[in-house]
Design a protein around this motif. Structure first.
Motif, PDB file in Angstrom:
ATOM      1  N   LEU A 343       0.803  -1.216   0.000  1.00 29.62           N
ATOM      2  CA  LEU A 343       0.000   0.000   0.000  1.00 29.62           C
ATOM      3  C   LEU A 343       0.836   1.266   0.000  1.00 29.62           C
ATOM      4  O   LEU A 343       0.479   2.261  -0.643  1.00 29.62           O
ATOM      5  N   ALA A 344       1.921   1.250   0.754  1.00 32.43           N
ATOM      6  CA  ALA A 344       2.713   2.467   0.953  1.00 32.43           C
ATOM      7  C   ALA A 344       4.078   2.089   1.495  1.00 32.43           C
ATOM      8  O   ALA A 344       4.331   0.937   1.864  1.00 32.43           O
ATOM      9  N   GLN A 345       4.963   3.068   1.553  1.00 29.62           N
ATOM     10  CA  GLN A 345       6.209   2.916   2.294  1.00 29.62           C
ATOM     11  C   GLN A 345       6.593   4.283   2.853  1.00 29.62           C
ATOM     12  O   GLN A 345       6.254   5.328   2.287  1.00 29.62           O
ATOM     13  N   GLY A 346       7.262   4.242   4.005  1.00 27.92           N
ATOM     14  CA  GLY A 346       7.613   5.497   4.651  1.00 27.92           C
ATOM     15  C   GLY A 346       8.601   5.275   5.781  1.00 27.92           C
ATOM     16  O   GLY A 346       9.079   4.155   5.996  1.00 27.92           O
ATOM     17  N   LEU A 347       8.891   6.333   6.503  1.00 25.42           N
ATOM     18  CA  LEU A 347       9.905   6.303   7.551  1.00 25.42           C
ATOM     19  C   LEU A 347       9.250   6.049   8.902  1.00 25.42           C
ATOM     20  O   LEU A 347       8.347   6.781   9.320  1.00 25.42           O
ATOM     21  N   ALA A 348       9.721   5.003   9.585  1.00 27.92           N
ATOM     22  CA  ALA A 348       9.128   4.582  10.851  1.00 27.92           C
ATOM     23  C   ALA A 348       9.431   5.581  11.967  1.00 27.92           C
ATOM     24  O   ALA A 348      10.559   6.054  12.098  1.00 27.92           O
ATOM     25  N   GLU A 349       8.419   5.865  12.778  1.00 27.98           N
ATOM     26  CA  GLU A 349       8.584   6.735  13.945  1.00 27.98           C
ATOM     27  C   GLU A 349       9.055   5.959  15.180  1.00 27.98           C
ATOM     28  O   GLU A 349       9.406   6.558  16.190  1.00 27.98           O
ATOM     29  N   TYR A 350       9.041   4.613  15.096  1.00 27.74           N
ATOM     30  CA  TYR A 350       9.473   3.758  16.206  1.00 27.74           C
ATOM     31  C   TYR A 350      10.374   2.654  15.671  1.00 27.74           C
ATOM     32  O   TYR A 350      10.309   2.312  14.476  1.00 27.74           O
ATOM     33  N   ASP A 351      11.174   2.069  16.561  1.00 30.46           N
ATOM     34  CA  ASP A 351      11.926   0.891  16.144  1.00 30.46           C
ATOM     35  C   ASP A 351      11.010  -0.329  16.192  1.00 30.46           C
ATOM     36  O   ASP A 351       9.852  -0.254  16.632  1.00 30.46           O
ATOM     37  N   ALA A 352      11.518  -1.485  15.734  1.00 32.45           N
ATOM     38  CA  ALA A 352      10.680  -2.669  15.585  1.00 32.45           C
ATOM     39  C   ALA A 352      10.097  -3.138  16.913  1.00 32.45           C
ATOM     40  O   ALA A 352       8.915  -3.500  17.002  1.00 32.45           O
ATOM     41  N   ALA A 353      10.918  -3.135  17.978  1.00 30.70           N
ATOM     42  CA  ALA A 353      10.437  -3.608  19.279  1.00 30.70           C
ATOM     43  C   ALA A 353       9.328  -2.713  19.814  1.00 30.70           C
ATOM     44  O   ALA A 353       8.306  -3.192  20.340  1.00 30.70           O
ATOM     45  N   GLU A 354       9.502  -1.402  19.699  1.00 23.07           N
ATOM     46  CA  GLU A 354       8.464  -0.481  20.154  1.00 23.07           C
ATOM     47  C   GLU A 354       7.194  -0.633  19.319  1.00 23.07           C
ATOM     48  O   GLU A 354       6.075  -0.584  19.841  1.00 23.07           O
ATOM     49  N   MET A 355       7.391  -0.821  18.003  1.00 22.44           N
ATOM     50  CA  MET A 355       6.234  -0.976  17.122  1.00 22.44           C
ATOM     51  C   MET A 355       5.424  -2.210  17.496  1.00 22.44           C
ATOM     52  O   MET A 355       4.191  -2.187  17.506  1.00 22.44           O
ATOM     53  N   GLN A 356       6.123  -3.298  17.811  1.00 24.09           N
ATOM     54  CA  GLN A 356       5.419  -4.511  18.216  1.00 24.09           C
ATOM     55  C   GLN A 356       4.662  -4.306  19.524  1.00 24.09           C
ATOM     56  O   GLN A 356       3.566  -4.840  19.727  1.00 24.09           O
ATOM     57  N   ALA A 357       5.235  -3.493  20.417  1.00 25.92           N
ATOM     58  CA  ALA A 357       4.610  -3.259  21.722  1.00 25.92           C
ATOM     59  C   ALA A 357       3.299  -2.487  21.603  1.00 25.92           C
ATOM     60  O   ALA A 357       2.373  -2.690  22.401  1.00 25.92           O
ATOM     61  N   ILE A 358       3.206  -1.588  20.620  1.00 23.99           N
ATOM     62  CA  ILE A 358       2.021  -0.728  20.533  1.00 23.99           C
ATOM     63  C   ILE A 358       1.095  -1.089  19.380  1.00 23.99           C
ATOM     64  O   ILE A 358       0.044  -0.473  19.219  1.00 23.99           O
ATOM     65  N   ALA A 359       1.455  -2.083  18.582  1.00 27.26           N
ATOM     66  CA  ALA A 359       0.622  -2.467  17.439  1.00 27.26           C
ATOM     67  C   ALA A 359      -0.789  -2.816  17.896  1.00 27.26           C
ATOM     68  O   ALA A 359      -0.985  -3.567  18.858  1.00 27.26           O
ATOM     69  N   GLY A 360      -1.771  -2.237  17.227  1.00 24.53           N
ATOM     70  CA  GLY A 360      -3.169  -2.517  17.530  1.00 24.53           C
ATOM     71  C   GLY A 360      -3.725  -1.748  18.710  1.00 24.53           C
ATOM     72  O   GLY A 360      -4.906  -1.909  19.058  1.00 24.53           O
ATOM     73  N   ARG A 361      -2.931  -0.906  19.333  1.00 28.64           N
ATOM     74  CA  ARG A 361      -3.363  -0.192  20.546  1.00 28.64           C
ATOM     75  C   ARG A 361      -3.633   1.280  20.240  1.00 28.64           C
ATOM     76  O   ARG A 361      -2.941   1.901  19.443  1.00 28.64           O
ATOM     77  N   ARG A 362      -4.616   1.806  20.930  1.00 25.94           N
ATOM     78  CA  ARG A 362      -4.951   3.216  20.794  1.00 25.94           C
ATOM     79  C   ARG A 362      -3.960   4.072  21.580  1.00 25.94           C
ATOM     80  O   ARG A 362      -3.234   3.578  22.439  1.00 25.94           O
ATOM     81  N   ALA A 363      -3.956   5.366  21.297  1.00 22.88           N
ATOM     82  CA  ALA A 363      -2.962   6.273  21.878  1.00 22.88           C
ATOM     83  C   ALA A 363      -2.959   6.225  23.397  1.00 22.88           C
ATOM     84  O   ALA A 363      -1.896   6.244  24.036  1.00 22.88           O
ATOM     85  N   GLU A 364      -4.156   6.128  24.024  1.00 20.50           N
ATOM     86  CA  GLU A 364      -4.226   6.168  25.486  1.00 20.50           C
ATOM     87  C   GLU A 364      -3.614   4.920  26.134  1.00 20.50           C
ATOM     88  O   GLU A 364      -3.302   4.934  27.331  1.00 20.50           O
ATOM     89  N   ASP A 365      -3.431   3.854  25.364  1.00 16.88           N
ATOM     90  CA  ASP A 365      -2.854   2.623  25.910  1.00 16.88           C
ATOM     91  C   ASP A 365      -1.360   2.476  25.615  1.00 16.88           C
ATOM     92  O   ASP A 365      -0.728   1.539  26.119  1.00 16.88           O
ATOM     93  N   GLN A 366      -0.816   3.383  24.817  1.00 21.07           N
ATOM     94  CA  GLN A 366       0.551   3.196  24.344  1.00 21.07           C
ATOM     95  C   GLN A 366       1.610   3.626  25.354  1.00 21.07           C
ATOM     96  O   GLN A 366       2.696   3.040  25.430  1.00 21.07           O
ATOM     97  N   ALA A 367       1.328   4.648  26.145  1.00 23.31           N
ATOM     98  CA  ALA A 367       2.325   5.191  27.072  1.00 23.31           C
ATOM     99  C   ALA A 367       2.799   4.135  28.062  1.00 23.31           C
ATOM    100  O   ALA A 367       4.000   4.048  28.375  1.00 23.31           O
TER     101      ALA A 367
END
Length: 387
Positions: A343-367
């Motif tokens: 679909l797209a490609q772009g520059l990640a705002e998080y590294d892979a481990a952080e991305m896995q930690a927050i995948a599928g979660r809303r902003a209020e659950d990410q902190a």
């Protein structure tokens, strides 16, 4: 024959709507494959002399010209006596390229010199055009050479490139060079007249003169094999090059290079396939869209995929359902649908481990997962290109 120095004015690539219009292009990248330059292990010098005349005519018409030339591996393999055209192993290809690059540069220097044109050699790797700073350095060098009236002759630096850090074909290299050079047009010289609706060896195959967009249906018409056995690209790589060029607002044409003075022949016969540009992206987004080596992949749900296709949206963690790859913040990542569609490609705002930690979660659950306040998105729309 001595040619005048082109002015360097650029045309509007959107004006290139049919094959005859390519003479209006002011900055042109011409890609020439191994099978056109080398036959039986020997350079086809008579053909190259007439090709140089073709390029001189383009310059006389006011265009600046860049050549992307294959042939180093084929020439080097013949001199070293290597089997399979030097492509039997990576080590063979690297050794053949090291020998052949000298021969190839000499051939072009003599051929263009016969037209009163100075040739320059540039050897590039995938990393040179994937890294933003190195990309801009290459662009500046190309600009200065063209301003000086030189024809740069570019090849992938196969003597040092490995499978992980190489283009693998000069079709896509030509499209990326065209981006860096801010060109109007790419000409891919091949051993066929252009894109056919099926294998051109089949009865009833029809040449397609103009392609508006490289859709999945268009990709299905292509063969991935190089018919000569000397090169590394087939029609698939040419269509991928057309996609890269189109996203940067650059037209691309496939012409039959087997004829003497092939550009003049194609224009005279009206045979070839012209791929129209679909957008004129910003310089940064064109670079992002043309990059070929993502460090990871984000899989998104149906709702997120639809939002991305609609355009204008950043990618949020809530829509991410899968993360793969070992990437760092700022690395290029691909975004794919549940069905695997890119679909797209772009520059990640998080590294892979952080991305896995927050995948599928809303902003209020990410902190809680991150240990710090989350960023607004996982890929910002300003750093993302739809494919």
């Amino acid at each position: 024959m001595r040619t005048t120095r082109p002015s360097g004015r650029r045309c509007n690539a959107a004006m290139l709507t049919k094959l005859a219009d390519i003479t209006a292009a002011r900055r042109i990248v011409v890609k020439i494959g191994s099978a056109l330059l080398v036959g039986g292990g020997q350079p086809r010098e008579a053909w190259l002399t007439r090709m140089a005349g073709d390029l001189a005519v383009l310059r006389q018409a006011g265009a600046q010209v860049i050549v992307v030339s294959s042939g180093a591996i084929a020439l080097g393999a013949a001199r070293l006596g290597l089997a399979k055209g030097g492509r039997g192993s990576l080590a063979d290809a690297q050794a053949a390229a090291a020998v052949g690059q000298i021969a190839l540069a000499d051939l072009w220097s003599r051929a263009l010199g016969g037209e009163g044109i100075t040739a320059a050699q540039m050897l590039l790797t995938l990393g040179d055009l994937e890294d933003r700073r190195r990309y801009l350095n290459a662009a500046a060098t190309l600009d200065r050479l063209l301003e000086a009236g030189v024809i740069p002759v570019i090849n992938e630096n196969d003597s040092v490139a490995t499978e992980e850090i190489r283009f693998g074909d000069n079709d896509r290299l030509a499209a990326r060079v065209a981006q860096a050079a801010n060109a109007d047009l790419v000409l891919l010289l091949s051993d066929v007249d252009g894109l056919y609706d099926r294998d051109p060896r089949e009865d009833g195959a029809t040449l397609i003169p103009v392609v508006d967009a490289v859709t999945p249906q268009v990709m299905a018409m292509a063969s991935g094999a190089s018919s000569s056995g000397l090169g590394s690209g087939g029609m698939v790589s040419k269509l991928q090059a057309a996609q890269i060029a189109a996203r940067a607002g650059i037209a691309l044409a496939i012409l039959n290079g087997t004829h003497d003075a092939p550009i003049a022949h194609a224009l005279g016969a009206g045979t070839g396939t012209l791929f129209l540009p679909v957008s004129a992206a910003s310089a940064r987004k064109a670079w992002l869209g043309g990059r070929l080596a993502p460090a990871g992949e984000l899989r998104v749900d149906k709702g997120c995929a639809e939002a991305l296709k609609a355009g204008g949206a950043s990618l949020l963690a809530a829509g991410v359902v899968g993360v793969s790859g070992a990437f760092r913040r700022g690395d290029l990542v691909s975004v794919v649908s549940m069905k695997g569609e890119r679909l797209a490609q772009g520059l990640a705002e998080y590294d892979a481990a952080e991305m896995q930690a927050i995948a599928g979660r809303r902003a209020e659950d990410q902190a809680e997962r991150l240990g710090y306040a989350p960023r607004s998105c996982v890929i910002h729309r300003d750093h993302m290109v739809l494919l």
